[in-house]
Motif scaffolding. Structure first.
Motif, PDB file in Angstrom:
ATOM      1  N   ILE A   7       0.838  -1.202   0.000  1.00  0.00           N
ATOM      2  CA  ILE A   7       0.000   0.000   0.000  1.00  0.00           C
ATOM      3  C   ILE A   7       0.873   1.252   0.000  1.00  0.00           C
ATOM      4  N   LEU A   8       1.911   1.233   0.862  1.00  0.00           N
ATOM      5  CA  LEU A   8       2.818   2.386   0.926  1.00  0.00           C
ATOM      6  C   LEU A   8       3.478   2.640  -0.421  1.00  0.00           C
ATOM      7  N   ALA A   9       3.905   1.560  -1.083  1.00  0.00           N
ATOM      8  CA  ALA A   9       4.605   1.715  -2.359  1.00  0.00           C
ATOM      9  C   ALA A   9       3.688   2.351  -3.395  1.00  0.00           C
ATOM     10  N   VAL A  10       2.439   1.868  -3.469  1.00  0.00           N
ATOM     11  CA  VAL A  10       1.503   2.423  -4.449  1.00  0.00           C
ATOM     12  C   VAL A  10       1.253   3.901  -4.160  1.00  0.00           C
TER      13      VAL A  10
ATOM     14  N   ALA B 151      11.477   6.356  -4.353  1.00  0.00           N
ATOM     15  CA  ALA B 151      11.428   5.566  -3.119  1.00  0.00           C
ATOM     16  C   ALA B 151      10.327   4.519  -3.223  1.00  0.00           C
ATOM     17  N   GLY B 152       9.213   4.903  -3.878  1.00  0.00           N
ATOM     18  CA  GLY B 152       8.121   3.951  -4.073  1.00  0.00           C
ATOM     19  C   GLY B 152       8.547   2.775  -4.931  1.00  0.00           C
ATOM     20  N   TYR B 153       9.243   3.049  -6.044  1.00  0.00           N
ATOM     21  CA  TYR B 153       9.711   1.936  -6.890  1.00  0.00           C
ATOM     22  C   TYR B 153      10.640   1.026  -6.098  1.00  0.00           C
ATOM     23  N   THR B 154      11.583   1.676  -5.370  1.00  0.00           N
ATOM     24  CA  THR B 154      12.592   0.889  -4.660  1.00  0.00           C
ATOM     25  C   THR B 154      11.951  -0.046  -3.638  1.00  0.00           C
ATOM     26  N   LEU B 155      10.848   0.418  -3.069  1.00  0.00           N
ATOM     27  CA  LEU B 155      10.172  -0.384  -2.046  1.00  0.00           C
ATOM     28  C   LEU B 155       9.720  -1.739  -2.606  1.00  0.00           C
ATOM     29  N   ILE B 156       9.469  -1.779  -3.917  1.00  0.00           N
ATOM     30  CA  ILE B 156       9.056  -3.045  -4.535  1.00  0.00           C
ATOM     31  C   ILE B 156      10.096  -4.137  -4.268  1.00  0.00           C
ATOM     32  N   GLY B 157      11.375  -3.716  -4.259  1.00  0.00           N
ATOM     33  CA  GLY B 157      12.433  -4.693  -4.007  1.00  0.00           C
ATOM     34  C   GLY B 157      12.320  -5.313  -2.625  1.00  0.00           C
ATOM     35  N   VAL B 158      11.915  -4.503  -1.630  1.00  0.00           N
ATOM     36  CA  VAL B 158      11.758  -5.047  -0.274  1.00  0.00           C
ATOM     37  C   VAL B 158      10.558  -5.990  -0.248  1.00  0.00           C
ATOM     38  N   ILE B 159       9.480  -5.576  -0.931  1.00  0.00           N
ATOM     39  CA  ILE B 159       8.267  -6.396  -0.901  1.00  0.00           C
ATOM     40  C   ILE B 159       8.502  -7.736  -1.584  1.00  0.00           C
ATOM     41  N   SER B 160       9.349  -7.746  -2.633  1.00  0.00           N
ATOM     42  CA  SER B 160       9.607  -9.016  -3.332  1.00  0.00           C
ATOM     43  C   SER B 160      10.194 -10.035  -2.375  1.00  0.00           C
ATOM     44  N   PHE B 161      11.030  -9.560  -1.422  1.00  0.00           N
ATOM     45  CA  PHE B 161      11.542 -10.422  -0.368  1.00  0.00           C
ATOM     46  C   PHE B 161      12.263 -11.638  -0.924  1.00  0.00           C
ATOM     47  N   ASN B 162      13.111 -11.413  -1.907  1.00  0.00           N
ATOM     48  CA  ASN B 162      13.977 -12.496  -2.378  1.00  0.00           C
ATOM     49  C   ASN B 162      15.328 -11.897  -2.749  1.00  0.00           C
TER      50      ASN B 162
ATOM     51  N   LYS C 102      15.100  -0.586 -12.853  1.00  0.00           N
ATOM     52  CA  LYS C 102      13.671  -0.819 -12.763  1.00  0.00           C
ATOM     53  C   LYS C 102      13.330  -2.232 -13.234  1.00  0.00           C
ATOM     54  N   LEU C 103      13.938  -2.622 -14.340  1.00  0.00           N
ATOM     55  CA  LEU C 103      13.695  -3.951 -14.889  1.00  0.00           C
ATOM     56  C   LEU C 103      13.983  -5.015 -13.835  1.00  0.00           C
ATOM     57  N   TYR C 104      15.095  -4.815 -13.140  1.00  0.00           N
ATOM     58  CA  TYR C 104      15.502  -5.802 -12.155  1.00  0.00           C
ATOM     59  C   TYR C 104      14.566  -5.837 -10.961  1.00  0.00           C
ATOM     60  N   LEU C 105      14.115  -4.643 -10.550  1.00  0.00           N
ATOM     61  CA  LEU C 105      13.129  -4.578  -9.461  1.00  0.00           C
ATOM     62  C   LEU C 105      11.865  -5.343  -9.857  1.00  0.00           C
TER      63      LEU C 105
ATOM     64  N   LEU D 195       2.213  -8.759  -9.122  1.00  0.00           N
ATOM     65  CA  LEU D 195       2.056  -8.446 -10.548  1.00  0.00           C
ATOM     66  C   LEU D 195       1.319  -7.110 -10.695  1.00  0.00           C
ATOM     67  N   THR D 196       0.265  -6.930  -9.899  1.00  0.00           N
ATOM     68  CA  THR D 196      -0.483  -5.670  -9.922  1.00  0.00           C
ATOM     69  C   THR D 196       0.436  -4.500  -9.592  1.00  0.00           C
ATOM     70  N   LEU D 197       1.276  -4.726  -8.607  1.00  0.00           N
ATOM     71  CA  LEU D 197       2.205  -3.687  -8.185  1.00  0.00           C
ATOM     72  C   LEU D 197       3.127  -3.289  -9.340  1.00  0.00           C
ATOM     73  N   VAL D 198       3.600  -4.299 -10.062  1.00  0.00           N
ATOM     74  CA  VAL D 198       4.493  -4.023 -11.189  1.00  0.00           C
ATOM     75  C   VAL D 198       3.752  -3.209 -12.254  1.00  0.00           C
ATOM     76  N   ILE D 199       2.473  -3.567 -12.495  1.00  0.00           N
ATOM     77  CA  ILE D 199       1.707  -2.828 -13.502  1.00  0.00           C
ATOM     78  C   ILE D 199       1.540  -1.373 -13.069  1.00  0.00           C
ATOM     79  N   ILE D 200       1.205  -1.180 -11.784  1.00  0.00           N
ATOM     80  CA  ILE D 200       1.041   0.199 -11.299  1.00  0.00           C
ATOM     81  C   ILE D 200       2.358   0.965 -11.429  1.00  0.00           C
ATOM     82  N   ALA D 201       3.468   0.293 -11.104  1.00  0.00           N
ATOM     83  CA  ALA D 201       4.768   0.957 -11.217  1.00  0.00           C
ATOM     84  C   ALA D 201       5.066   1.320 -12.663  1.00  0.00           C
ATOM     85  N   ALA D 202       4.689   0.435 -13.600  1.00  0.00           N
ATOM     86  CA  ALA D 202       4.943   0.720 -15.013  1.00  0.00           C
ATOM     87  C   ALA D 202       4.117   1.922 -15.458  1.00  0.00           C
ATOM     88  N   ILE D 203       2.838   1.968 -15.041  1.00  0.00           N
ATOM     89  CA  ILE D 203       2.001   3.123 -15.388  1.00  0.00           C
ATOM     90  C   ILE D 203       2.622   4.395 -14.829  1.00  0.00           C
TER      91      ILE D 203
END
Lengths: 174, 479
Positions: free
Chosen positions: B271-274, B302-313, B386-389, B401-409
């Motif tokens: 939610i924070l990332a979006v 910072a929002g994009y970067t947060l995706i990396g934490v959420i991926s948790f891998n 970004k690609l790597y995130l 997946l939804t998060l990635v779509i929102i980030a792309a938009i």
């Protein structure tokens, strides 16, 4: 013993919460500082009740003593501040709602935690001065040394912000 | 204990102290710029020391400080940022009369704080690292004393920052109360499989404190004002260093201490990332001041970067490091042009950048490249980051997946305001046709940063390979 403990706890609680409320609502800053001292002393009393004697001592000496005096000095030395009435918050209603929400959820969560299986972890070490010194100079040597850096940074930062630039006159006496 | 592993911190701390004493001893007439040169040499030594111990592993002070790939990589980012800031500040400091020695000292102590923060694996050390960094930044932000905006920025940053760290401490106290330890790994062990509601509350408070440092919406209120009011080199330092330090320690905290609560905090962070991405980009669309624009773009990033934490891998963690590495160069390059432009014209308005192509083609080209990299246009570093995130998030799957779509938009939205600046520089006619000079030192800094932005193709594969080969987090549950 138990009665005495409970009595002193509630007495301290009333004093601490009451004076804290006065600090944030009073419009006269000098009076607010006096209540701040009482608040600090109340917190020190809590530390004492929890048998953290050294912490209680530090609380009284540093907070009720030094910090409050600095507050008092700042208020006295700022022209026009002593005796004037200042509103502390632009919007006390909102502040009240946020504080109430925080307090409510916090109390509820602690109550739930204590009612359920989860308990607070026990403290292994006593809080005597000797133990504190031992921990500071063995396990926590690095943070302890870093704190000295933090203090130095605060000093130099204050110099950077307040010192007059070269050739700017002496002490603003002109 | 292997003291050699601590050499970068020791070098930086010694350098800072020597500069402080030098500033005190040198007579008033001596130009303090020479101290900057001295500091640069010292920082290069610290960089070499860090590169020398790259790849090694160790625990210092009984587990207070961790030396691993995560901390070493971030130390390289911080030292590079500090070097660039010294290069940028060299000319800019003309505007800060008098106390320049303190500027160098505070920049170095901020660096030390970042390095400690990124490496610490225990709550008290994290707190002291963050405070060392923040306390150095408050006076730096306000060091243009005659400038009202700078003072206001410092005051806002100071009050909100103190409040945020107090909230963080409250969370840390709850964690300590429930687990009886401040060591991150032991917290994870004490946590077990389930946690009470109070634990979640503590975690939430910690999140709020870190959110402030990383500039996440809704804890971002200070970012635009502080970035705009602060001296521009300090803004660049804040945008790159302070934020990267926040992410480094946040990554370590979440990955080491709270793997058991992943199912819960991934939703919060999602939610924070979006919110952060969307709000940052939408607000950036309306900015007319280039520093404010970059501030809102920093929030979005910072929002994009947060995706990396959420991926948790492991991919997500490596992606964050690579992303911030690319962000460092692109952002510092953009701020270098802002400084060069402000040095020559005194303006920070985007409208005044009109026709920069004719007035100074080099500056216009560099700014265009950096902005395109921030937007994530293919051959530049920002794109690979970004690609790597996104890859990390897709590896995790599910609603990410939804998060990635929102980030792309959001990336598409961000293109609007980045390209708008480029359009202003390249297509609009200049109001003032005079040539715009930039100093050789700034040009040199620009060459370095643009090289970083452009050469991603060459260091992309090796860097990512190295990050993954040395099992980043070395924790069994990451596999």
């Amino acid at each position: 013993m138990d009665v005495l403990y409970n009595l002193s706890f509630w007495l301290l609680a009333i004093i601490t919460v009451g004076s804290a409320l006065m600090v944030v609502t009073l419009k006269n800053l000098s009076r607010a500082v006096i209540f701040l001292v009482i608040f600090f002393l109340g917190v020190g009393g809590f530390y004492f009740l929890m048998q953290a004697k050294f912490l209680a001592l530090i609380q009284v000496v540093i907070y009720a003593g030094a910090v409050a005096v600095i507050f008092a000095f700042v208020i006295m030395l700022t022209p026009g501040l002593p005796g004037t009435k200042i509103r502390q918050s632009l919007n006390q209603g909102v502040a009240l709602i946020i504080t109430g929400l925080f307090l409510g959820s916090m109390s509820l969560l602690i109550y739930k935690q204590l009612a359920g299986a989860g308990k607070a972890a026990g403290i292994e070490k006593s809080l005597s001065l000797k133990d504190l010194g031992q921990v500071l100079f063995t396990d926590y040597l690095l943070p302890f040394e870093l704190v000295s850096f933090v203090l130095l940074v605060a000093l130099v930062g204050a110099v950077l912000l307040t010192a007059r630039e070269r050739g700017e006159g002496n002490g603003g006496l002109e | 204990m292997d003291w050699w592993l601590l050499s970068p911190e020791i070098i930086v701390a010694t350098l800072a102290l020597v500069l402080l004493i030098l500033d005190f001893l040198l007579p008033a007439g001596v130009d303090r710029k020479k101290m900057g040169v001295f500091a640069l040499i010292g920082l290069l030594a610290a960089l070499l020391a860090t590169l020398d111990i790259a790849g090694s592993k160790g625990q210092l002070f009984g587990g207070l400080l961790a030396v691993d790939n995560l901390s070493l990589f971030f130390k390289i980012i911080f030292i590079l940022a500090a070097i660039c800031v010294f290069l940028l500040a060299h000319d800019y400091l003309e505007k800060v009369p008098g106390h320049r020695g303190e500027f160098y000292w505070l920049t170095l102590t901020a660096l030390l704080g970042m390095m400690i923060t990124a490496a610490s694996s225990e709550l008290i050390t994290i707190y002291i690292g963050i405070e060392l960094m923040s306390l150095s930044f408050y006076p730096l932000v306000g060091c243009l004393k005659k400038n009202k905006a700078s003072t206001e920025a410092a005051l806002k940053y100071f009050i909100l920052g103190s409040f945020a760290i107090a909230v963080w401490l409250y969370g840390a106290a709850i964690l300590y109360g429930l687990t009886g330890t401040t060591d991150l790994a032991k917290i994870a062990a004490g946590l077990g499989k389930e946690a009470g509601p109070l634990m979640y509350f503590g975690l939430f408070l910690l999140l709020a404190g870190f959110g402030f440092k990383m500039g996440l919406v809704p804890f971002h209120m200070w970012v635009p004002d502080t970035y705009e009011g602060a001296p521009t080199p300090v803004t660049a330092y804040l945008a790159v260093g302070s934020k990267a330090a926040g992410f480094a320690v946040f990554l370590r905290l979440m990955f080491t201490a709270f793997p058991a609560l992943y199912a819960r905090w991934m939703v919060w962070l999602g939610i924070l990332a979006v919110l952060t991405m969307t709000w940052g980009n939408i607000a950036a669309l309306r900015q007319s001041n280039i520093k404010r624009l970059l501030a809102y773009s920093a929030i979005a990033h910072a929002g994009y970067t947060l995706i990396g934490v959420i991926s948790f891998n492991a991919t997500g963690a490596a992606a964050i490091m690579f992303y911030l590495f690319g962000y460092l160069f692109a952002n510092l390059g953009a701020f270098a042009v802002v400084i060069a432009f402000a040095n020559a014209t005194g303006s920070e308005h985007i409208a005044d950048y009109a026709g920069l192509r004719w007035r100074n083609p080099f500056l216009a080209f560099c700014l265009a490249l950096c902005l395109l990299s921030l937007a994530g246009i293919p051959p530049l570093t920002g794109f690979f980051g970004k690609l790597y995130l996104f890859l990390g998030a897709l590896e995790r799957g599910g609603w990410l997946l939804t998060l990635v779509i929102i980030a792309a938009i959001n990336s598409a939205i961000s293109l609007f305001y980045y390209v708008n600046v480029i359009r202003t520089m390249y297509l609009l006619p200049p109001k003032d046709t005079g040539e715009l000079k930039s100093s050789p030192l700034l040009n040199f800094t620009l060459v370095v940063t643009v090289a970083g932005v452009l050469l991603a193709l060459f260091y992309f594969q090796p860097l990512i390979g190295a990050l993954q080969a040395n099992d980043l987090m070395s924790a069994a549950w990451l596999k």
